[in-house]
Design an enzyme around this catalytic site. Structure first.
Site, short mmCIF file in Angstrom:
data_model
loop_
_atom_site.label_atom_id
_atom_site.label_comp_id
_atom_site.label_asym_id
_atom_site.label_seq_id
_atom_site.Cartn_x
_atom_site.Cartn_y
_atom_site.Cartn_z
N TYR A 51 70.08 -67.58 18.91
CA TYR A 51 71.04 -68.64 18.55
C TYR A 51 70.80 -69.87 19.43
O TYR A 51 70.78 -71.00 18.95
CB TYR A 51 72.45 -68.08 18.75
CG TYR A 51 73.59 -69.06 18.60
CD1 TYR A 51 74.06 -69.42 17.33
CD2 TYR A 51 74.25 -69.58 19.71
CE1 TYR A 51 75.14 -70.30 17.20
CE2 TYR A 51 75.33 -70.44 19.59
CZ TYR A 51 75.77 -70.80 18.33
OH TYR A 51 76.84 -71.65 18.20
N LYS B 213 69.76 -73.58 18.29
CA LYS B 213 70.61 -74.76 18.53
C LYS B 213 69.85 -75.82 19.32
O LYS B 213 70.07 -77.01 19.13
CB LYS B 213 71.90 -74.34 19.24
CG LYS B 213 72.85 -73.50 18.36
CD LYS B 213 73.35 -74.29 17.15
CE LYS B 213 74.52 -73.58 16.46
NZ LYS B 213 75.00 -74.31 15.27
N1 LIG Z 1 83.26 -71.31 17.70
C1 LIG Z 1 82.57 -71.73 18.77
O1 LIG Z 1 82.91 -71.40 19.93
C2 LIG Z 1 81.40 -72.65 18.58
C3 LIG Z 1 80.82 -73.24 19.71
C4 LIG Z 1 79.73 -74.08 19.57
C5 LIG Z 1 79.21 -74.32 18.31
N2 LIG Z 1 79.77 -73.74 17.22
C6 LIG Z 1 79.16 -74.00 15.91
O2 LIG Z 1 80.13 -74.48 15.00
C7 LIG Z 1 79.75 -74.12 13.66
C8 LIG Z 1 80.91 -73.44 12.95
O3 LIG Z 1 81.25 -72.27 13.65
P1 LIG Z 1 82.66 -71.51 13.52
O4 LIG Z 1 83.07 -71.15 14.90
O5 LIG Z 1 83.59 -72.28 12.63
O6 LIG Z 1 82.18 -70.16 12.84
P2 LIG Z 1 82.65 -69.43 11.50
O7 LIG Z 1 82.06 -68.09 11.55
O8 LIG Z 1 84.14 -69.55 11.35
O9 LIG Z 1 81.95 -70.31 10.36
C9 LIG Z 1 80.59 -70.24 10.05
C10 LIG Z 1 80.44 -70.26 8.54
O10 LIG Z 1 79.04 -70.23 8.21
C11 LIG Z 1 78.90 -69.41 7.05
N3 LIG Z 1 77.54 -68.89 6.98
C12 LIG Z 1 76.90 -68.08 7.86
N4 LIG Z 1 75.66 -67.81 7.43
C13 LIG Z 1 75.49 -68.48 6.25
C14 LIG Z 1 74.42 -68.60 5.33
N5 LIG Z 1 73.25 -67.97 5.53
N6 LIG Z 1 74.59 -69.38 4.24
C15 LIG Z 1 75.76 -70.01 4.01
N7 LIG Z 1 76.84 -69.91 4.84
C16 LIG Z 1 76.69 -69.17 5.96
C17 LIG Z 1 79.91 -68.29 7.24
O11 LIG Z 1 80.23 -67.66 6.01
C18 LIG Z 1 81.10 -69.04 7.86
O12 LIG Z 1 82.00 -69.44 6.86
C19 LIG Z 1 78.52 -73.23 13.81
O13 LIG Z 1 77.36 -73.98 13.61
C20 LIG Z 1 78.60 -72.75 15.24
O14 LIG Z 1 77.35 -72.40 15.78
C21 LIG Z 1 80.85 -72.90 17.31
#
Ligand SMILES: NC(=O)c1ccc[n+]([C@@H]2O[C@H](COP(=O)([O-])OP(=O)(O)OC[C@H]3O[C@@H](n4cnc5c(N)ncnc54)[C@H](O)[C@@H]3O)[C@@H](O)[C@H]2O)c1
Length: 256
Positions: A147, A151
């Protein structure tokens, strides 16, 4: 006329916050995700100016289909927010070839595909905005090797695309969150209900982000006031990547 905004990962918690905010501010949103159940919830929740399209960003043909469906009415896309993300293993010790490949596919190649899908239409329309959701894992070690590498790659893809596409009026920027309380934490919270409270001590603001914080920054990056921001990687991490007081304190023998 309202901008048409494609949000990938729209069924996730940050994706939903983005969808809610962009709809509330008058835009049209096309939500891409592969979670059919949560996309159906989105359809029920956001009727007006919202449409879900199922897509698996790890499958090039699926992304092409989703883009064709998005463009079916003949209107272009002004904003793409690459928000799909997922993790596999937290340590190298357990990371198999298949986990590594999955992390890169979902978090990096998926964003590349979505960017490539909208790029010609944005060029033809004379401009657009792309926002990639990267992570603090892209600049330092906070666990999850595949991951994190993905990123980091997304940060470089952002700079590359910003430089190549800027002359076409397309701005490409990245949002770099620290911890955000979303369902992505559910499994870790089930194992340790105090985990989010425990990590707050590493943040100088002593708090973690809410999905709405990310949505507000994306709104700024999508709008006119940010017209001269291109190729930027903007942390929204409560100060985590600026420094960790507990670590500095150990080095200096004083308290921060
Ligand atoms: N939550 C955190 O602490 C955090 C921190 C830094 C970055 N992020 C980034 O923010 C973004 C959103 O994360 P989140 O926390 O809302 O997570 P989340 O799991 O709630 O949302 C991620 C979404 O991506 C979809 N997804 C995954 N694989 C897929 C695929 N192959 N095709 C289509 N859809 C797919 C999932 O169904 C889900 O709805 C991500 O890119 C994550 O890396 C999150």
């Amino acid at each position: 006329m309202a901008d048409r905004v494609v949000i990938t990962g729209a069924a996730g918690d940050i994706g939903r916050a983005l969808t809610e905010l962009f709809l509330a501010r008058g835009q049209s949103v096309i939500g891409w995700d592969f979670d059919a159940r949560r996309l159906a919830d989105n359809d029920a929740r956001f009727a007006e100016r919202y449409r879900s399209i199922p897509v698996d960003v790890t499958d090039p043909a699926s992304v092409d289909r989703a883009f064709a469906q998005t463009m079916a009415g003949g209107e272009s896309v002004q904003v793409l927010i690459n928000c799909v993300g997922a993790v596999t293993q937290p340590r190298l010790a357990e990371t198999r070839e298949v986990d590594w490949g999955r992390d890169i596919e979902v978090n990096l190649s998926g964003a590349f595909r979505c960017l490539q899908a909208v790029r010609p239409a944005m060029i033809a329309a004379g401009g657009g905005t792309v926002i990639n959701i990267t992570s603090v894992n892209g600049v330092a070690m906070y666990g999850y090797p595949g991951y994190s590498a993905a990123k980091a790659g997304l940060i470089q893809l952002t700079k590359f695309a910003a430089t190549e596409l800027g002359p076409f009026g397309i701005r490409v920027n990245a949002i770099m969150p620290g911890t955000v309380r979303t369902k992505a934490w559910d499994e870790r919270l089930a194992a340790d209900p105090a985990i989010l409270d425990n990590v707050k001590k590493y943040y100088s603001l002593r708090d973690v982000c809410a999905p709405a914080d990310i949505a507000e920054l994306a709104w700024f990056l999508a709008c006119g006031p940010s017209r001269m921001i291109n190729g930027a990687i903007i942390p929204i991490d409560g100060g985590l990547t600026a420094g960790i007081g507990l670590v500095a304190g150990e080095f200096c023998g004083v308290e921060f």
